[in-house]
Design an enzyme around this catalytic site. Structure first.
Site, mmCIF file in Angstrom:
data_model
loop_
_atom_site.group_PDB
_atom_site.id
_atom_site.type_symbol
_atom_site.label_atom_id
_atom_site.label_comp_id
_atom_site.label_asym_id
_atom_site.label_seq_id
_atom_site.Cartn_x
_atom_site.Cartn_y
_atom_site.Cartn_z
ATOM 1 N N HIS A 161 0.839 -1.210 0.000
ATOM 2 C CA HIS A 161 0.000 0.000 0.000
ATOM 3 C C HIS A 161 0.871 1.255 0.000
ATOM 4 C CE1 HIS A 161 -2.727 -2.952 2.200
ATOM 5 N NE2 HIS A 161 -3.495 -2.574 1.195
ATOM 6 N N GLY A 212 -2.240 -2.131 -7.450
ATOM 7 C CA GLY A 212 -1.117 -3.058 -7.413
ATOM 8 C C GLY A 212 -1.303 -4.171 -8.433
ATOM 9 N N GLN A 259 -7.867 -7.660 -11.129
ATOM 10 C CA GLN A 259 -8.545 -6.427 -10.718
ATOM 11 C C GLN A 259 -8.098 -5.261 -11.611
ATOM 12 O OE1 GLN A 259 -9.305 -5.298 -6.476
ATOM 13 N NE2 GLN A 259 -7.504 -4.030 -6.772
#
Ligand code: AMP
Length: 304
Positions: free
Chosen positions: A37, A150, A156
């Site tokens: 993150h 990411g 995704q």
């Protein structure tokens, strides 16, 4: 850093930054921050005038029986880490702010959501409806110039790139490299579920990807031997993958050979944790065929 909990507050805070023409970067997260993150936040901090991080454990992307209630949450720690990363606005709304009573809309991306993690026999495409819907909402709420994701969640990224193109959302999508532990394990909030022994076994996912990379680097292009090299590492750690598949890196269609950049994606349960990882296999360039008469010295026609 300011923490805001309502859409109205966030819009007002972003609008205030926009007045003098500032660029805005968005990093969508579910919290429980780790170095993965933080790498997205650092990239946003580097490239944008204002950095917004959303922290929202999105219930609609969890299937029945998945770990929604157990998902690690520590907002106080997350706020400290985000502030230290130079984040300007932390958007941490309650569920009712994102899904108020009567909420009835879903964003569905067809095709690429029905394989790998969205395979109907596994989690089903509902997972990606949840992702696509919440990301569309966040992009509408923040209207960032750039949004950061990411590559660890390669499917995704493919889904979000598709929906941004299809719905004409004016944002640039940046996909950043997977951050790993020194032993190769991809950082994940779900690693917190692993016991010490499981944590050790889980490193086999990365070893499997590396074994496939080596096979391809050695000139292998057929899918079976490449997958077998990966599978051997999983077998050695007694990990039966949910899937281990080669797919076109852009549209996730099935491929039978590694003749162009190809995604190798793996998902597996290790103890209580469902882990995913992937790599993009790059085939070694084949030397152009040399006509027999034009061979290098020592090859082809006798030289005397
Ligand atoms: P999550 O909080 O797990 O939903 O992740 C938020 C964002 O961080 C997503 O775009 C993830 O792909 C990204 N992310 C998660 N793990 C990593 C990692 N190990 N390296 C880089 N990015 C990651």
């Amino acid at each position: 850093m300011r923490t805001v909990r309502t859409i109205a507050e966030l819009r007002a805070a972003v609008a205030a930054r926009r007045v003098d023409g500032q660029s805005v970067g968005l990093v969508p997260t579910m919290g429980s921050f780790h170095a993965g993150h933080l790498s997205l936040m650092a990239a946003a901090r580097e490239a944008c005038d204002a950095v917004v991080v959303s922290l929202f454990v999105n219930p609609t992307q969890f299937g029945a029986g998945e770990d929604l209630d157990a998902y690690p949450r520590d907002q106080a720690r997350d706020a400290e880490l985000a502030a230290a990363a130079g984040v300007d606005l932390l958007f941490a709304p309650p569920v009712t702010e994102i899904y108020p009573d009567g909420f009835a809309t879903a964003v569905t991306v067809r095709g690429i959501t029905e394989v790998l993690c969205g395979d109907p026999d596994r989690r089903g495409p509902g997972h990606f409806d949840g992702v696509a819907t919440v990301v569309t909402k966040l992009l509408n709420i923040v209207a960032p110039d750039v949004a950061y994701f990411g590559r660890k969640d390669a499917q995704q990224v493919a889904v979000i790139r598709r929906l941004v193109r299809d719905l004409d959302i004016p944002v640039r999508i940046e996909a950043l490299a997977t951050v790993r532990e020194p032993d190769g394990l991809a950082l994940s909030s779900r690693n917190a579920y692993l016991t010490a022994a499981e944590r050790q076994r889980a490193t086999a996912l990365h070893r499997a990807l590396v074994a496939a990379e080596r096979a391809v680097a050695a000139g292998e292009t057929a899918s079976e031997p490449v997958l077998a090299a990966a599978r051997a590492e999983l077998d050695a750690a007694a990990i039966a993958p949910e899937y281990l598949e080669l797919r076109d890196a852009d549209d996730l269609t099935a491929v039978t050979a590694v003749t162009r950049p190809t995604l190798l994606a793996v998902a597996a349960r290790v103890g209580r944790a469902r882990l995913i990882d992937n790599t993009v296999l790059e085939p070694v360039p084949q030397p152009a065929a040399v006509p027999a008469a034009a061979g290098a010295p020592g090859e082809g026609a006798p030289t005397q």
